[in-house]
Design an enzyme around this catalytic site. Structure first.
Site, PDB file in Angstrom:
ATOM      1  N   THR A  90      -1.602   5.766   2.261  1.00 54.90           N
ATOM      2  CA  THR A  90      -2.951   4.953   2.236  1.00 54.90           C
ATOM      3  C   THR A  90      -2.852   3.815   3.361  1.00 54.90           C
ATOM      4  O   THR A  90      -1.970   3.177   3.989  1.00 54.90           O
ATOM      5  CB  THR A  90      -3.087   4.035   0.924  1.00 54.90           C
TER       6      THR A  90
ATOM      7  N   LEU B 232       0.992  -1.261   0.012  1.00 44.01           N
ATOM      8  CA  LEU B 232      -0.019   0.215   0.086  1.00 44.01           C
ATOM      9  C   LEU B 232       0.997   1.202   0.039  1.00 44.01           C
ATOM     10  O   LEU B 232       2.063   0.937   0.607  1.00 44.01           O
ATOM     11  CB  LEU B 232      -0.892   0.128   1.234  1.00 44.01           C
ATOM     12  N   ASP B 233       0.443   2.356  -0.731  1.00 43.46           N
ATOM     13  CA  ASP B 233       1.102   3.608  -0.509  1.00 43.46           C
ATOM     14  C   ASP B 233       1.481   3.995   0.870  1.00 43.46           C
ATOM     15  O   ASP B 233       0.625   3.618   1.812  1.00 43.46           O
ATOM     16  CB  ASP B 233       0.453   4.648  -1.477  1.00 43.46           C
ATOM     17  N   GLN B 234       2.509   4.709   1.217  1.00 41.43           N
ATOM     18  CA  GLN B 234       2.567   5.261   2.442  1.00 41.43           C
ATOM     19  C   GLN B 234       1.565   5.845   3.105  1.00 41.43           C
ATOM     20  O   GLN B 234       1.349   5.570   4.261  1.00 41.43           O
ATOM     21  CB  GLN B 234       3.809   6.110   2.519  1.00 41.43           C
TER      22      GLN B 234
ATOM     23  N   ARG C  94      -5.537   7.074  -7.219  1.00 35.56           N
ATOM     24  CA  ARG C  94      -5.494   8.392  -7.193  1.00 35.56           C
ATOM     25  C   ARG C  94      -5.353   9.266  -8.373  1.00 35.56           C
ATOM     26  O   ARG C  94      -5.882  10.145  -8.875  1.00 35.56           O
ATOM     27  CB  ARG C  94      -4.060   8.820  -6.517  1.00 35.56           C
TER      28      ARG C  94
END
Length: 215
Positions: free
Chosen positions: A60, A56-58, A155
């Site tokens: 998120t 997961l993105d940092q 996004r």
């Protein structure tokens, strides 16, 4: 927070702001590092470790799945396309189509910015299904089924439609509505690599989202 643990897998809720895996600049403040430390129970010589299945993105938050063996990791990654991934996002504005599918070819430039390209040979096909759950205060709460898991996919797809995710410093409009990115990996449904059972983990809606959109 640990949701589930057995001999083969570890399912956790990652908070917003925590990296999934290390970078050149930050190797220790990551979910991967913390969970390796956890399974080793303080013994640096322990051979126990966790294996990254997905990221997961940092910024998120949400459900993150780790394997506890190479075999489990291989099984989960081989079946990743059939794993059901549900996200919640709060985006700016009200979408004209209240449900639909966004499908584009995504490519990343040298500045690590992802964007859609009309050249299918250059990009990776990326598909996002969405459904608007609620609208309030000029914002929309959207449920998303991620059909492909490209970097920054959700996004970019919503930003390019003119509805960037609230709090998105990279693809957004510099809004101050929320200090955090309003993107949450709500639920994951997958087949267990050892016993073959279908497991679902659903974390519900973060409290910050309730404050942004209202009850």
């Amino acid at each position: 927070m640990i949701l589930h643990e057995d001999r083969e897998i570890l399912v956790v809720v990652k908070p917003a702001g925590l990296l999934t895996v290390g970078t050149d600049r930050d190797k220790t403040r990551t979910a991967h590092y913390l969970l390796n430390d956890y399974v080793r129970k303080g013994d640096p010589k322990s051979r126990n470790r966790v294996y990254v299945v997905h990221r997961l993105d940092q910024d998120t938050s949400g459900v993150l799945l780790f394997a506890k063996s190479e075999e489990a990791k291989k099984f989960l990654q081989e079946h990743w396309a059939s794993t059901d991934k549900v996200y919640l996002a709060i985006v700016h504005g009200h979408l004209t189509a209240k449900e639909g599918t966004i499908s584009t070819s995504l490519v990343e430039n040298a500045a690590q910015r992802v964007y859609s390209t009309p050249d299918a040979a250059r990009g990776k096909l990326s598909t996002t299904e969405y459904r608007v759950l609620q609208e309030a205060r000029g914002l929309s709460l959207v449920e998303i089924h991620l059909l492909t898991g490209r970097k920054h996919q959700i996004r970019v797809h919503f930003a390019e439609k003119g509805h960037p995710v609230v709090g998105d410093k990279k693809y957004g409009t510099g809004d101050t509505v929320s200090k955090r990115l309003a993107l949450h990996a709500r639920a994951l449904t997958f087949v267990h690599p050892f016993n073959g059972r279908t497991l679902t983990f659903d974390t519900g809606m973060p409290e910050e989202f309730l404050r942004l959109i209202g009850k």
